[in-house]
Design a protein around this motif. Structure first.
Motif, PDB file in Angstrom:
ATOM      1  N   UNK A  63       6.764   6.219   0.531  1.00 38.12           N
ATOM      2  CA  UNK A  63       5.012   6.284   0.413  1.00 38.12           C
ATOM      3  C   UNK A  63       4.735   6.106  -1.250  1.00 38.12           C
ATOM      4  N   UNK A  64       3.817   5.259  -1.337  1.00 39.41           N
ATOM      5  CA  UNK A  64       3.678   5.182  -2.951  1.00 39.41           C
ATOM      6  C   UNK A  64       2.500   5.932  -3.531  1.00 39.41           C
ATOM      7  N   UNK A  65       1.733   6.504  -2.633  1.00 37.66           N
ATOM      8  CA  UNK A  65       0.691   7.706  -2.959  1.00 37.66           C
ATOM      9  C   UNK A  65       0.993   8.826  -2.019  1.00 37.66           C
ATOM     10  N   UNK A  66       1.986   9.485  -2.091  1.00 38.78           N
ATOM     11  CA  UNK A  66       2.239  10.582  -0.986  1.00 38.78           C
ATOM     12  C   UNK A  66       1.341  11.760  -1.431  1.00 38.78           C
ATOM     13  N   UNK A 248       7.263  -1.323   4.731  1.00 40.48           N
ATOM     14  CA  UNK A 248       6.694  -0.125   4.916  1.00 40.48           C
ATOM     15  C   UNK A 248       5.250   0.091   4.684  1.00 40.48           C
ATOM     16  N   UNK A 249       4.832  -0.453   3.425  1.00 43.26           N
ATOM     17  CA  UNK A 249       3.586  -0.546   3.149  1.00 43.26           C
ATOM     18  C   UNK A 249       2.807  -1.278   4.044  1.00 43.26           C
ATOM     19  N   UNK A 254      -1.110   2.352   3.734  1.00 35.92           N
ATOM     20  CA  UNK A 254      -1.468   3.704   3.202  1.00 35.92           C
ATOM     21  C   UNK A 254      -2.845   3.610   2.453  1.00 35.92           C
ATOM     22  N   UNK A 255      -3.837   4.207   3.036  1.00 35.58           N
ATOM     23  CA  UNK A 255      -5.136   4.207   2.453  1.00 35.58           C
ATOM     24  C   UNK A 255      -5.443   4.678   1.122  1.00 35.58           C
ATOM     25  N   UNK A 256      -4.653   5.916   0.870  1.00 42.09           N
ATOM     26  CA  UNK A 256      -4.771   6.373  -0.754  1.00 42.09           C
ATOM     27  C   UNK A 256      -4.199   5.357  -1.534  1.00 42.09           C
ATOM     28  N   UNK A 257      -3.010   4.728  -1.156  1.00 32.00           N
ATOM     29  CA  UNK A 257      -2.195   3.778  -2.140  1.00 32.00           C
ATOM     30  C   UNK A 257      -3.241   2.480  -2.367  1.00 32.00           C
ATOM     31  N   UNK A 260      -6.427   3.156  -4.583  1.00 30.21           N
ATOM     32  CA  UNK A 260      -6.131   3.371  -5.994  1.00 30.21           C
ATOM     33  C   UNK A 260      -6.132   2.121  -6.650  1.00 30.21           C
ATOM     34  N   UNK A 261      -5.783   1.020  -5.910  1.00 32.74           N
ATOM     35  CA  UNK A 261      -5.571  -0.313  -6.518  1.00 32.74           C
ATOM     36  C   UNK A 261      -6.999  -1.385  -6.226  1.00 32.74           C
ATOM     37  N   UNK A 262      -7.850  -0.533  -5.630  1.00 34.61           N
ATOM     38  CA  UNK A 262      -8.998  -1.106  -5.131  1.00 34.61           C
ATOM     39  C   UNK A 262      -8.834  -2.277  -4.101  1.00 34.61           C
TER      40      UNK A 262
END
Length: 326
Positions: A63-66, A248-249, A254-257, A260-262
């Motif tokens: 996960x990139x933004x856990x 995986x992405x 992942x919504x948070x990830x 965060x990069x719009x």
């Protein structure tokens, strides 16, 4: 996984050696399609389920933004924390859909592989062992395997994520289909193929090299198959981790990830996934979860090889016993 036709194996005790084409390393020439598929299905289910809790940890570690409550430093620490905070059975969520996918996926994989390998070996090397034939056969078989396994991977990884909103596999399938469409189940298919083709190539080459070193006669030797399979799985897993992170992405979205990069909507395409992973984690981001991936793949591939090799040995032994005069 590739199974090569090497030198003739030693004759089974009490029996005369068969011709090179009937040695244990090649399934009996009369073996039916169902034999290949059954052996492959059993090997595939065991490969994917025995180490499933570690696979759950791998998905979370990638996960990139856990979530702050889902940040882990080691595989053991992650498993301990998940069980303690979310329950004993939490690392097994999604295992049922994995079993449903792994059975038919590996059945088709092995059946296609064995057929393609023999056909290409006859053309390229006049029936002998050909690394080129093995590689091409494995790549073609991977196309079928991933076509079946990709939807199961999407559902499995969404079930594995921290705070997954899905209570059951069926709910996950229905929700994804309703909100994202049928294409969501194949959003990472090209990335998975891009990962699995080199994975299988590295895996096959490493396994063959190890077998040449520790089992040159290509006899049935469980320890050599387990060791070669484990090393081959570890090398291939480590080398293809960047592609697995991107897969995986794409599977989990992942919504948070993405926020965060719009990125609004759904992320698609391998190039976009690679770019997003770099934006969020730099070069180290491509190797998130590499420890868990290697720990998962080593026993998984060792199990798959040993189970399949056992089936080959068992089937050949049974065939020779039926032929032996009383």
């Amino acid at each position: 996984m590739e199974l090569s036709c090497g030198r003739p194996a030693a004759a089974l005790p009490g029996m005369e050696a068969e011709s090179p084409g009937e040695d244990y390393e090649s399934l009996p020439s009369g073996a039916s399609l169902s034999t290949h598929m059954t052996a492959g299905a059993v090997a595939g289910i065991l490969e994917h389920t025995v180490m499933y809790p570690v696979d759950s940890v791998k998905t979370r570690m990638q996960s990139l933004q856990p979530d702050p409550k889902a940040q882990y430093k080691s595989v053991y620490g992650a498993l301990k924390k998940i069980i303690h905070t979310e329950g004993f059975w939490r690392p097994l969520r999604g295992i049922n859909v994995t079993m449903l996918g792994a059975g038919p996926a590996h059945a088709m994989y092995f059946a296609c592989y064995e057929k393609m390998k023999r056909t290409l070996s006859d053309i390229i090397h006049h029936g002998g062992n050909s690394h080129l034939a093995n590689g091409i056969a494995g790549s073609m078989a991977t196309l079928l395997h991933d076509a079946v396994m990709n939807p199961a991977e999407v559902v499995k990884q969404r079930m594995q994520m921290y705070h997954s909103p899905y209570k059951t596999v069926l709910e996950c399938i229905r929700t994804v289909h309703r909100t994202e469409g049928l294409g969501a189940f194949y959003r990472s298919y090209t990335t998975q193929l891009t990962m699995n083709v080199p994975f299988q190539a590295i895996h096959f080459i490493t396994y063959e090299f190890m077998q040449e070193q520790i089992n040159p006669r290509r006899e049935y030797n469980p320890r050599s198959h387990i060791l070669s399979g484990a090393i081959a799985g570890a090398v291939a897993a480590a080398a293809t981790t960047p592609l697995d992170v991107c897969k995986t992405l794409l599977n989990t979205q992942e919504n948070m990830a993405l926020s965060s990069v719009n990125i609004s909507g759904h992320l698609s395409g391998m190039a976009n996934a690679f770019r997003t992973v770099y934006q969020l984690g730099g070069i180290p981001g491509y190797f998130r979860g590499v420890q868990a991936r290697v720990i998962y793949q080593m026993p998984s591939t060792a199990i798959a090889w040993s189970v399949y090799e056992f089936f080959k040995y068992f089937l050949t032994k049974h065939k020779l016993e039926k032929r032996a005069p009383y």
